[in-house]
Structure formats: structure tokens, C-alpha cells
Design an enzyme around this catalytic site. Structure first.
Site, mmCIF file in Angstrom:
data_model
loop_
_atom_site.group_PDB
_atom_site.id
_atom_site.type_symbol
_atom_site.label_atom_id
_atom_site.label_comp_id
_atom_site.label_asym_id
_atom_site.label_seq_id
_atom_site.Cartn_x
_atom_site.Cartn_y
_atom_site.Cartn_z
ATOM 1 N N LYS A 1 0.854 -1.190 0.000
ATOM 2 C CA LYS A 1 0.000 0.000 0.000
ATOM 3 C C LYS A 1 0.892 1.244 0.000
ATOM 4 O O LYS A 1 1.807 1.348 0.826
ATOM 5 C CB LYS A 1 -0.923 -0.010 1.222
HETATM 6 O O1 G3P Z 1 -6.791 0.497 5.568
HETATM 7 C C1 G3P Z 1 -7.598 1.631 5.618
HETATM 8 C C2 G3P Z 1 -8.637 1.513 6.632
HETATM 9 O O2 G3P Z 1 -8.182 0.593 7.596
HETATM 10 C C3 G3P Z 1 -9.035 2.756 7.330
HETATM 11 O O3 G3P Z 1 -10.079 2.389 8.156
HETATM 12 O O4 G3P Z 1 -11.541 2.498 10.094
HETATM 13 O O5 G3P Z 1 -9.300 3.600 10.177
HETATM 14 O O6 G3P Z 1 -11.117 4.558 8.793
HETATM 15 P P1 G3P Z 1 -10.527 3.320 9.374
#
Ligand code: G3P
Length: 227
Positions: A86
Site C-alpha cells: 500500500k
Molecule cells: O486500511 C484503511 C482503513 O483501515 C481505514 O479504516 O476504520 O481507520 O477509517 P478506518
């Protein structure tokens, strides 16, 4: 739509992988930090649980092109085939993705809040693009709508890049994108489990078992047939 687990808790991953038809695991530096242990050890354990054929997403930590490329090479060397790096979808990341594509290293443009970021990382050669549904919602926009817009941009421009929708708060967001036919979605274990957690389902399953037992021949078909 591919379905992935967005978590680094090995116990939760082990349980989900045993039961659910998931395609792999995605992580980011914050997710790895939550596990509170050596990130390399965590990722090796996840790789062992999911197997080498499943997808493992690991994020490059530096924010400069050279550092991203160095991390990407180290990550893919360590975790082998089907490991996708990533890369944050910022200008330094566009350059890194272009170089990594030439080296045959698979990438995912992450931290995507706008369709333009998605278009640019796709054009740079990323295999996946990861828009953050819930975080977009929290900014007062329509996260699911933005992901659909990104999918349309990729489709209409005949780009091979797949959407990897991320950052979900609830299972309906995942289901909407599944219905739309995006390439992949990654969600935390509780969001994945919520898709099939329902008192009506449990009750229906229990009733089938009870009714069969009441017949008085045995608790299962095998039990009756083995007699
Ligand atoms: O990998 C991206 C994702 O994990 C972001 O999720 O829940 O931190 O917004 P969040």
C-alpha cells in the site's frame, strides 16, 4: 467482489479465516500499532494463517518516493508472492507506484478520499485503489457514492486497477458496494460478522435441529444412517 479482513489481531483473523470465504488480510501502520507487538512478527503470523495464495496488504511507512520504494522492496522480499504494497496516494506515491510497476511489485494506492487521487494512482499503474468510505462520510460526503464514482472512472477509462473499498463502519456500506460490483472490499471482523448476525437466522437454524430431534430417530442424518 473480493472480501478481505482489515485487522492485525491474529486470533480474530484465525477465527474468521476458518469460517468465512475471505480472500486475504489488509493492514496499515495504525492497525499494526494496535496489535502492540513487533509488526514483522505479526505479519508473518498473518501470512502463516492465510497461506501464501491469499492476498496480504502491507503499507510502506515513509512519505518520500525513495523511502516508499525501499519499504516496498523489503516488504515483498519478506512476505513473498501475493503481497501487495500500500502506497499513500500523494504525489510522492504516484512516482513510487510508477517505479514499482516497472519492477513488477504490486501496489495499492491508499488513503484515497477523492476520485482524482484514484484516477492518478490507477494511471500510475497501481493494481488496487483504496478509498476510505467511512472517513469520507465523516467529512460530510457520500463515501459509498464516491467509491461508485471511482469504479465508474476506472471502468469507463478501461483501467485494470481494482477498487479495494476500505474504512467501513457498517455492513450495509459493504453490501451496497457488493451489489454495485466493485473489485474488493476490506472490513474489520465485526463489520464482516454483522453481515450474517441475525436473531431470525439463529432461530430458524435452531428450529430445524429441534424439529428433527423431536422425530425421535436421532440428532443427525449420519447418526440414523450409521445405526
Ligand atoms: O486500511 C484503511 C482503513 O483501515 C481505514 O479504516 O476504520 O481507520 O477509517 P478506518
Amino acid at each position: 467482489m473480493k472480501l478481505l479482513i482489515d485487522d492485525a489481531n491474529v486470533e480474530k483473523i484465525r477465527k474468521l479465516v476458518a469460517e468465512y470465504p475471505v480472500d486475504g488480510v489488509t493492514t496499515n501502520p495504525s492497525i499494526l500499532a494496535k496489535a502492540k507487538r513487533n509488526p514483522i512478527e505479526t505479519l508473518h503470523e498473518i501470512r502463516e494463517i492465510i497461506g501464501q495464495d491469499a492476498l496480504l496488504f502491507v503499507q510502506a511507512v515513509p512519505t518520500d518516493t525513495e523511502g516508499m520504494i525501499k519499504d516496498a522492496k523489503a516488504i515483498t522480499k519478506e512476505f513473498g508472492q501475493n503481497t501487495i504494497v500500500k502506497i499513500p496516494s500523494i504525489p510522492a506515491g504516484f512516482a513510487a507506484i510508477r517505479e514499482l510497476k516497472k519492477m513488477g511489485i504490486h501496489t495499492c494506492g491508499t488513503v484515497v478520499y477523492t476520485p482524482m487521487q484514484a484516477y492518478l494512482v490507477a494511471k500510475a499503474g497501481a493494481d488496487y485503489v483504496a478509498p476510505y468510505v467511512n472517513r469520507i462520510d465523516n467529512m460530510g460526503y457520500d463515501g459509498v457514492g464516491v467509491v461508485k464514482e471511482i469504479q465508474n472512472i476506472l471502468t469507463n477509462n478501461h483501467m485494470d486497477t481494482e477498487v479495494l473499498a476500505a474504512s467501513f463502519k457498517n455492513s450495509m456500506q459493504v453490501l451496497s458496494l457488493c451489489e454495485y460490483g466493485v473489485g474488493a472490499a476490506t472490513a474489520a471482523p465485526d463489520v464482516i460478522e454483522a453481515l450474517v448476525k441475525n436473531a431470525a437466522i439463529d432461530q430458524a437454524v435452531d428450529t430445524f435441529v429441534d424439529d428433527f430431534k423431536k422425530l425421535g430417530y436421532g440428532d443427525s442424518m449420519a447418526e440414523i444412517l450409521d445405526k
